[in-house]
Design a protein around this motif. Sequence first.
Motif, PDB file in Angstrom:
ATOM      1  N   TRP A 116       8.801   6.193  -9.579  1.00 12.45           N
ATOM      2  CA  TRP A 116       9.630   5.074 -10.048  1.00 12.45           C
ATOM      3  C   TRP A 116      11.126   5.394  -9.923  1.00 12.45           C
ATOM      4  O   TRP A 116      11.921   4.553  -9.500  1.00 12.45           O
ATOM      5  N   SER A 117      11.512   6.647 -10.259  1.00 13.55           N
ATOM      6  CA  SER A 117      12.940   6.980 -10.167  1.00 13.55           C
ATOM      7  C   SER A 117      13.422   6.883  -8.728  1.00 13.55           C
ATOM      8  O   SER A 117      14.477   6.285  -8.457  1.00 13.55           O
TER       9      SER A 117
ATOM     10  N   GLU B 275      16.271   4.307  -7.456  1.00 12.87           N
ATOM     11  CA  GLU B 275      17.491   4.911  -6.882  1.00 12.87           C
ATOM     12  C   GLU B 275      17.740   4.328  -5.489  1.00 12.87           C
ATOM     13  O   GLU B 275      18.881   4.060  -5.113  1.00 12.87           O
TER      14      GLU B 275
ATOM     15  N   ALA C 245      17.081  18.298  -2.542  1.00  5.48           N
ATOM     16  CA  ALA C 245      18.337  17.651  -2.135  1.00  5.48           C
ATOM     17  C   ALA C 245      19.059  17.048  -3.345  1.00  5.48           C
ATOM     18  O   ALA C 245      18.415  16.739  -4.349  1.00  5.48           O
TER      19      ALA C 245
ATOM     20  N   GLN D  47       9.734  16.812 -13.882  1.00  2.00           N
ATOM     21  CA  GLN D  47      11.048  16.349 -13.417  1.00  2.00           C
ATOM     22  C   GLN D  47      11.227  14.830 -13.599  1.00  2.00           C
ATOM     23  O   GLN D  47      12.260  14.362 -14.060  1.00  2.00           O
TER      24      GLN D  47
ATOM     25  N   VAL E 140      13.023  16.802   2.733  1.00  3.93           N
ATOM     26  CA  VAL E 140      12.881  17.730   1.606  1.00  3.93           C
ATOM     27  C   VAL E 140      11.437  18.225   1.582  1.00  3.93           C
ATOM     28  O   VAL E 140      10.503  17.425   1.528  1.00  3.93           O
TER      29      VAL E 140
ATOM     30  N   SER F 122      11.586  12.350   1.127  1.00  9.00           N
ATOM     31  CA  SER F 122      11.277  13.199  -0.018  1.00  9.00           C
ATOM     32  C   SER F 122      10.056  12.641  -0.720  1.00  9.00           C
ATOM     33  O   SER F 122       9.904  11.426  -0.852  1.00  9.00           O
TER      34      SER F 122
ATOM     35  N   SER G  89      18.366  18.445 -12.936  1.00  9.65           N
ATOM     36  CA  SER G  89      17.474  18.898 -11.880  1.00  9.65           C
ATOM     37  C   SER G  89      16.902  20.268 -12.236  1.00  9.65           C
ATOM     38  O   SER G  89      17.648  21.165 -12.623  1.00  9.65           O
TER      39      SER G  89
ATOM     40  N   HIS H 236       7.601   8.747  -1.601  1.00  6.67           N
ATOM     41  CA  HIS H 236       6.300   8.662  -2.283  1.00  6.67           C
ATOM     42  C   HIS H 236       6.311   7.544  -3.323  1.00  6.67           C
ATOM     43  O   HIS H 236       5.307   7.300  -3.973  1.00  6.67           O
TER      44      HIS H 236
ATOM     45  N   SER I 221       8.694  15.290  -7.086  1.00  3.82           N
ATOM     46  CA  SER I 221       8.570  16.623  -7.677  1.00  3.82           C
ATOM     47  C   SER I 221       7.132  17.051  -7.948  1.00  3.82           C
ATOM     48  O   SER I 221       6.912  18.152  -8.436  1.00  3.82           O
TER      49      SER I 221
ATOM     50  N   THR J 263       8.501   6.223 -18.371  1.00  2.00           N
ATOM     51  CA  THR J 263       9.190   6.396 -17.090  1.00  2.00           C
ATOM     52  C   THR J 263       8.513   5.634 -15.954  1.00  2.00           C
ATOM     53  O   THR J 263       8.904   5.757 -14.803  1.00  2.00           O
TER      54      THR J 263
ATOM     55  N   GLN K  97      19.566  14.151  -4.418  1.00  2.00           N
ATOM     56  CA  GLN K  97      19.031  12.877  -3.909  1.00  2.00           C
ATOM     57  C   GLN K  97      19.957  11.676  -4.106  1.00  2.00           C
ATOM     58  O   GLN K  97      20.102  10.846  -3.220  1.00  2.00           O
TER      59      GLN K  97
ATOM     60  N   ASP L 288       0.963   5.782 -10.422  1.00  2.00           N
ATOM     61  CA  ASP L 288       1.851   4.600 -10.390  1.00  2.00           C
ATOM     62  C   ASP L 288       2.544   4.397  -9.047  1.00  2.00           C
ATOM     63  O   ASP L 288       3.076   3.317  -8.780  1.00  2.00           O
ATOM     64  N   GLN L 289       2.552   5.455  -8.222  1.00  2.00           N
ATOM     65  CA  GLN L 289       3.261   5.316  -6.939  1.00  2.00           C
ATOM     66  C   GLN L 289       2.668   4.185  -6.095  1.00  2.00           C
ATOM     67  O   GLN L 289       3.390   3.500  -5.359  1.00  2.00           O
TER      68      GLN L 289
HETATM   69  C1  UDX Z   1       6.546  11.605 -11.283  1.00  2.00           C
HETATM   70  C2  UDX Z   1       5.546  10.715 -10.518  1.00  2.00           C
HETATM   71  O1  UDX Z   1       5.354  11.239  -9.212  1.00  2.00           O
HETATM   72  C3  UDX Z   1       6.057   9.314 -10.477  1.00  2.00           C
HETATM   73  O2  UDX Z   1       5.082   8.552  -9.830  1.00  2.00           O
HETATM   74  C4  UDX Z   1       6.341   8.788 -11.878  1.00  2.00           C
HETATM   75  O3  UDX Z   1       6.904   7.501 -11.756  1.00  2.00           O
HETATM   76  C5  UDX Z   1       7.281   9.715 -12.619  1.00  2.00           C
HETATM   77  O4  UDX Z   1       6.763  11.039 -12.592  1.00  2.00           O
HETATM   78  P1  UDX Z   1       8.339  12.352  -9.396  1.00  2.00           P
HETATM   79  O5  UDX Z   1       7.286  12.704  -8.428  1.00  2.00           O
HETATM   80  O6  UDX Z   1       9.198  13.430  -9.842  1.00  2.00           O
HETATM   81  O7  UDX Z   1       7.812  11.612 -10.686  1.00  2.00           O
HETATM   82  O8  UDX Z   1       9.174  11.163  -8.694  1.00  2.00           O
HETATM   83  P2  UDX Z   1      10.370  10.267  -9.163  1.00  2.00           P
HETATM   84  O9  UDX Z   1      10.015   9.390 -10.319  1.00  2.00           O
HETATM   85  O10 UDX Z   1      10.803   9.572  -7.951  1.00  2.00           O
HETATM   86  O11 UDX Z   1      11.488  11.288  -9.668  1.00  2.00           O
HETATM   87  C6  UDX Z   1      12.023  12.274  -8.839  1.00  2.00           C
HETATM   88  C7  UDX Z   1      13.433  12.584  -9.296  1.00  2.00           C
HETATM   89  O12 UDX Z   1      13.833  13.806  -8.676  1.00  2.00           O
HETATM   90  C8  UDX Z   1      14.433  11.512  -8.870  1.00  2.00           C
HETATM   91  O13 UDX Z   1      15.344  11.270  -9.904  1.00  2.00           O
HETATM   92  C9  UDX Z   1      15.133  12.129  -7.658  1.00  2.00           C
HETATM   93  O14 UDX Z   1      16.484  11.747  -7.517  1.00  2.00           O
HETATM   94  C10 UDX Z   1      15.042  13.603  -7.961  1.00  2.00           C
HETATM   95  N1  UDX Z   1      14.991  14.394  -6.701  1.00  2.00           N
HETATM   96  C11 UDX Z   1      13.905  14.335  -5.884  1.00  2.00           C
HETATM   97  C12 UDX Z   1      16.084  15.172  -6.383  1.00  2.00           C
HETATM   98  O15 UDX Z   1      17.089  15.196  -7.107  1.00  2.00           O
HETATM   99  N2  UDX Z   1      16.040  15.905  -5.232  1.00  2.00           N
HETATM  100  C13 UDX Z   1      14.976  15.903  -4.396  1.00  2.00           C
HETATM  101  O16 UDX Z   1      15.013  16.609  -3.387  1.00  2.00           O
HETATM  102  C14 UDX Z   1      13.863  15.094  -4.737  1.00  2.00           C
END
Ligand code: UDX
Length: 455
Positions: free
Chosen positions: A356-357, A361, A336, A17, A303, A274, A250, A353, A277, A139, A338, A377-378
Amino acid sequence: MEKSNGLRVILFPFPLQGCINPMIQLAKILHSRGFSITVIHTRFNAPKASNHPLFTFLEIPDGLSETEKRTNNTKLLITLLNRNCESPFRDCLTKLLQPLDSETGDEKQRISCLIDDSGWMFAQPLAQSLKLPRLVLNTYQVSFFRNHFVLPKLRREMYLPLQDSEQEDRVQEFWPLLKKDVSRILDVETELLDPFLDKVLKMTKASSGLIFMSCEELDQDSLSQAREDFEIPIFAIGPSHSHFPASSSSLSTPDETCIPWLDKQEDKSVIYVSLGSIVTISESELMEIVWGLRNSDQPFLLVVRVGSVRGTEWIETIPEEIMERLNEKGKIVKWAPQQDVLKHRAIGGFLTHNGWSSTVESVCEAVPMICLPFRWDQWLNARFVSDVWMVGIHLEGRVERNEIERAIRRLMLETEGEAIRERIQLLKEKVGRSFEQNGSANQSLQNLIDHISFI
Ligand code: UDX
């Protein structure tokens, strides 16, 4: 969309994701600038093609077994997908590069380049052999990508086990991480990745460009250093969702009932939680989080992804009488919307957590954070949030109800929280300026468009 420029770009996201969202957003940006888009994707975690009728989607087999698809081990997934996808990807790309349409015999659009994720190890030699320019979309935050190649060296130098006195020391080669952060990153699981890192570095240096979903305002020093390190064109086109929202990419269906529930809450009163993913937690960690939220007495939106609490399906192990108490103040959903949530006037904080996204955001909506990083990277993103930008409170890995309750109160009710809120508002404005006409992200995007148009 601008008039078609007669060029096609091939995109190949890594099927997670956190990688799919930025790639689909990049697709939308390029499409709005006149490029035609083909997305090659694995069957596993396939993006929803019906949400993007203007793009062409081509599926390749990924050879993953049902058990492998369910793994929470990202590093294993990277290894398996790289082993299984090279040959089907080569066949698909070779076919696309044929100048004439096999059915009609008509001349096809010129393919300007391939843009894929740095996690695909075979893409660079393959693109080179087909004489197709390849750009890498990364990313991570720029400084993580730039510095994470040093991790195998840090592992060799035995950062583990740490003495108590050195836990808080900064790691010079990986600023602003602390030694205790690095020791958490260097777990057994990430050791699997060590042999890949050197390859990723070489393959990136050999590529025709590197794209980051960041901007000078968030990552200036690292960007200048990355330009020296990689010696290829680098584009920092800004947090991707600022151009187009990510909801359409999503993989799970967002629970839209979050919004009417938030409408009923007071301004800046709700803490949104949250963990992205990929992160999984134990049952006891879930209980610490829910009790910390409930005891803080603030409304909360939590979430819990299906399958993210190890050994359970969802939240069925929370006893009914506790659920009743949680429901007095909170709402728990499986996924959610988000970005809409973070935009909502009722949101006052984000327990995250620090993917980066999620981090950008939150910055873009000026929502202060409570940092609970789990992996990779978190840890670095969280250090930037708490120690560099000072727009959040770090839980320092303590998934404990009292710590969570205390952090929420500090953020939502105390003067410390007000100062954090002011700082994140300023950071939001600074990042927002990068999208103005002469702003850094806007200019970098224009440079990227020029680069891939004439490459
Ligand atoms: C993974 C790694 O965990 C992260 O460290 C790395 O930077 C990118 O790959 P992820 O865990 O998915 O990413 O986290 P993140 O980069 O924050 O992306 C999650 C995405 O899912 C965001 O765009 C967020 O808006 C979306 N999301 C999350 C939703 O739309 N709904 C939710 O309930 C949770």
